[in-house]
Design an enzyme around this catalytic site. Structure first.
Site, PDB file in Angstrom:
ATOM      1  N   SER A 263      45.245  30.481 -13.112  1.00  0.00           N
ATOM      2  CA  SER A 263      45.343  29.156 -13.737  1.00  0.00           C
ATOM      3  C   SER A 263      44.604  28.122 -12.903  1.00  0.00           C
ATOM      4  O   SER A 263      44.346  28.343 -11.720  1.00  0.00           O
ATOM      5  CB  SER A 263      46.807  28.723 -13.811  1.00  0.00           C
ATOM      6  OG  SER A 263      47.244  28.254 -12.538  1.00  0.00           O
ATOM      7  N   ASP A 264      44.284  26.996 -13.504  1.00  0.00           N
ATOM      8  CA  ASP A 264      43.822  25.871 -12.706  1.00  0.00           C
ATOM      9  C   ASP A 264      45.049  25.241 -12.039  1.00  0.00           C
ATOM     10  O   ASP A 264      46.194  25.577 -12.344  1.00  0.00           O
ATOM     11  CB  ASP A 264      43.048  24.850 -13.559  1.00  0.00           C
ATOM     12  CG  ASP A 264      42.094  24.021 -12.701  1.00  0.00           C
ATOM     13  OD1 ASP A 264      42.297  23.965 -11.474  1.00  0.00           O
ATOM     14  OD2 ASP A 264      41.153  23.417 -13.253  1.00  0.00           O
ATOM     15  N   TRP A 265      44.786  24.327 -11.132  1.00  0.00           N
ATOM     16  CA  TRP A 265      45.808  23.711 -10.277  1.00  0.00           C
ATOM     17  C   TRP A 265      46.985  23.179 -11.094  1.00  0.00           C
ATOM     18  O   TRP A 265      46.822  22.261 -11.881  1.00  0.00           O
ATOM     19  CB  TRP A 265      45.151  22.574  -9.504  1.00  0.00           C
ATOM     20  CG  TRP A 265      45.991  21.919  -8.469  1.00  0.00           C
ATOM     21  CD1 TRP A 265      46.952  20.977  -8.685  1.00  0.00           C
ATOM     22  CD2 TRP A 265      45.947  22.142  -7.066  1.00  0.00           C
ATOM     23  NE1 TRP A 265      47.497  20.602  -7.498  1.00  0.00           N
ATOM     24  CE2 TRP A 265      46.902  21.300  -6.481  1.00  0.00           C
ATOM     25  CE3 TRP A 265      45.193  22.973  -6.229  1.00  0.00           C
ATOM     26  CZ2 TRP A 265      47.131  21.246  -5.116  1.00  0.00           C
ATOM     27  CZ3 TRP A 265      45.404  22.920  -4.860  1.00  0.00           C
ATOM     28  CH2 TRP A 265      46.365  22.079  -4.316  1.00  0.00           C
TER      29      TRP A 265
END
Ligand code: BGC
Length: 692
Positions: A263-265
């Site tokens: 996932s992104d942050w």
């Protein structure tokens, strides 16, 4: 050597808790005080005594730090599983290359490959295993700060640059000492964030995704990229991290991707802010079940996955699948056998900022700068007195955003690069160089602008310099196209330097003094005004095009602005001139035989130089609307004064694919018109017929 079977054996004896830990990533700042927090809101730095599968580093940690953390994490894992160390090595690690948008202006994928190789050598020697690159988002909106991370507006150029970047980072293979794995991002359509505002919603059709936004991702994966990051933004109102159509149907079923998705942050955590999940439990379930394997920094997986599996909400098979993907990447990187690719500071120092690396960065910077205007002030002739004006003449902040471990203190300024050239005040000069533009941190993530242009103070200073009556050369530093409509009349020459990296100032000096001719070509269209945005060369056909007839109201145009951009995609001047003639277009293309467009290119000016010959195609008659013209081939060519070369550009079936919303591709049979030249304004040179 650890085999796939060994990994399966490990997996079969792992506890539930140990499996969940493999899907969690936390920040290096939790282990090493000097490590910079990476990015994002709400940094979760707690390292306590947890076991995790991966650590993200924002810089500041070195090979010995990583080795220490690796030992600690392996010690906490009952099976001694090594952790993956990841970071944003976007356009260099310590030796910084031009920002990707600039690098793409070289129209030379080899430059991206070199950047990847140099970066991987430095980053792996510093303890890293994975980079969050390439950024494969096609961009058409200069308001969006993240344009700087992309290769621009053309799906073709983005695809070529993304694939070359992956090849460069991979090197001789992920298992080799300097082999680094890539994580292509942000899947998909992030560049469409509404009105250019970062993290804003996206509305895009599946057809548009397949035709425009997917191809660079596909190219990166085909080049061997083993990780992928979903975008923060949604497709069909589902954020990518919880979008099963994107992550399962397209990525896994249609494309056969076997690597891991991270996932992104905090993206799983943000599902709560969207009102899509009421707690960590729902967030973790939605993300994992949609196909997201690892959780970057939200903590949702760590908090809720064990319970979700225990009560049967998440099948153990899905958990095992995600864990296996993570372990496989670690195996491919050779980490089970050698958990640290390097653990010595001495070796790290020897690998970083090496003279050969700086030479590669300089070459890239030389090819990335784009000359947009030149009334004759450039190149600056020997003996001329030069004034260096503007804040950017004295700044070391030339590396750009995402500068990783690049050090500003060792980056020469433009003034330092001009040592040896007689420099004086603007009033006494023969030519004034005005170094101006954006601040490096006003580009990149969370750096949207409603009006991407020079500031009022910068324009006032330009007017003052212009009023001195001497030729003014603007050297523009920027991470996106700026609106230059009012700048052009106030300067004789304008060179776009982007953020050119560690060796940028030296490259600019060479170009300004004519030791080499500029040869970059725009990777993104420069609009005349904000109202023209989004604007790009490969827009779809319009039935009522603006042909400039003043009395015809009902055409596709503005009442208060021209339709054409200020500078088209692909545009770039040189100190010499090139002529293309004797163009031949092969009349027929088939599945197996490419169409060939050949021409003679001659350097008819007074200096040696390089240009980029570009080929655009347009489908004349088809079952679905097509771009007016799209880049299908290009070639950089170097010619000495008076020299000529015969070039042949080939177009094959795969260059002309048109996709429907289900992901079926076809090439329309019939006539294809082709345009050949040095920008997307290239003239019509004929057509060929595609016969299936
Ligand atoms: C960005 C990603 C980046 C990640 C880790 C996020 O905020 O969107 O591009 O890779 O942070 O630094």
């Amino acid at each position: 050597m650890t085999t796939h079977e060994d990994i399966l054996a490990i997996l079969s004896t792992m506890s539930l808790e140990e499996k969940v830990a493999q899907l969690c990533q936390i920040d290096m700042a939790g282990f090493v005080a000097e490590a910079a927090a990476s990015t994002g809101t709400d940094t979760q730095t707690r390292a306590d005594d947890r076991c995790v599968g991966s650590v993200i580093s924002g810089g500041g940690a070195d090979a010995e730090d990583f080795a220490r953390v690796q030992r600690a994490l392996q010690g906490r894992s009952p099976h001694g599983i090594p952790a993956l160390f990841m970071s944003d090595v976007i356009h260099g690690f310590r030796t910084i290359f031009p920002i990707p948008l600039g690098l793409a202006c070289a129209f030379d994928p080899q430059q991206a490959e070199k950047m990847g190789r140099v970066s991987a050598e430095e980053a792996t020697a510093s303890g890293l295993h994975v980079t969050f690159a390439p950024m494969a988002d096609v961009v058409r909106d200069p308001r969006w700060g993240r344009c700087m991370e992309s290769a621009g507006e053309s799906p073709r150029l983005c695809a070529d640059m993304a694939a070359a970047t992956v090849r460069g980072f991979t090197g001789k293979g992920l298992g080799s000492d300097s082999g680094m794995a890539c994580c292509v991002k942000h899947f998909a359509g992030y560049g469409l964030a509404e009105a250019g505002r970062d993290y804003a919603p996206v509305d895009v059709s599946r057809t548009e995704l397949y035709n425009t936004y997917f191809p660079p991702f596909r190219a990166a994966l085909d080049a061997g990229c083993r990780l992928l990051m979903p975008a923060f933004t949604p497709v069909e109102r589902l954020p990518a991290v919880m979008n099963p159509w994107l992550l399962n149907t397209v990525l896994r079923k249609q494309w056969g991707f076997t690597g891991m998705v991270i996932s992104d942050w905090d993206a799983p955590g943000e599902l709560r802010a969207h009102g899509l999940a009421k707690d960590a439990r729902e967030a973790a379930k939605l993300s994992l079940m949609a196909g997201n394997d690892m959780d970057m920094m939200s903590g949702a997986y760590a908090e809720a996955l064990t319970g979700l599996v225990q009560d049967g909400t998440v099948p153990i098979a899905r958990l095992d699948e995600a864990v296996l993907r993570v372990l496989e990447i670690k195996r491919e990187l050779g980490l089970f056998d050698k958990p640290c690719k390097n653990d010595s500071r001495e070796k790290q120092q020897a690998a970083c900022y090496a003279p050969a690396h700086r030479a590669a960065a300089r070459e890239a910077a030389l090819k990335s700068c784009v000359l947009l205007q030149n009334g004759g002030a450039l190149p600056i002739r020997a003996g001329r007195r030069v004034a260096l004006a503007g804040d950017h003449a004295d700044t070391r902040a030339l590396l750009g955003a995402w500068r990783c471990s690049g050090r500003m203190e060792e980056t020469p300024t433009l003034r330092e690069a001009f040592v040896g050239v007689p420099v004086c005040a603007p009033e006494d000069a023969d030519v004034i160089v005005y170094a101006v533009g954006e601040e490096q941190d006003d580009t990149g993530e969370a750096a949207s602008k409603a009006d991407p242009a020079l500031t009022k103070a910068q324009m006032d200073e330009l007017r003052r310099l212009h009023a001195l009556g001497k030729p003014v050369v603007v050297v523009l530093f920027c991470g996106r196209p700026l609106i230059l409509t009012e700048v052009l009349p106030l300067c004789d020459a304008l060179l776009v330097a982007w953020f050119p990296g560690s060796e940028g100032a030296k490259a600019i000096r060479r170009l300004l003094l004519g030791e080499q001719s500029p040869s970059g070509h725009l990777s993104m269209t420069f609009p005349r005004s904000v109202g023209q945005i989004p604007i790009h060369h490969d827009a779809l056909t319009v039935a009522r095009p603006d042909r400039g007839a003043p009395n015809n109201r009902y055409v596709s145009r503005y009442l208060d602005e021209q339709t054409a951009p200020l500078f088209p995609f692909g545009f770039g001047l040189s100190y010499t001139r090139f002529l293309m003639d004797d163009v031949k277009v092969s009349p027929v293309m088939t599945q197996s035989a490419p169409a060939e467009v050949s021409c003679t290119v001659r350097n008819v000016g007074e200096r040696d130089g390089e240009t980029v010959v570009q080929l655009y195609a347009q489908c004349v008659h088809s079952g679905r609307m097509h771009p007016l013209r799209q880049l299908v081939a290009y070639q950089r060519v170097r010619l000495a004064v008076g020299e000529e070369k015969r070039l042949t550009l080939r177009v094959c079936r795969d260059d002309l694919l048109s996709w429907d919303g289900e992901g079926n591709a076809e090439v329309f049979t019939g006539q294809w018109r082709v345009y050949l030249g040095e920008s997307s304004d290239a003239p019509d040179v004929g057509s060929f017929e595609y016969r299936s």
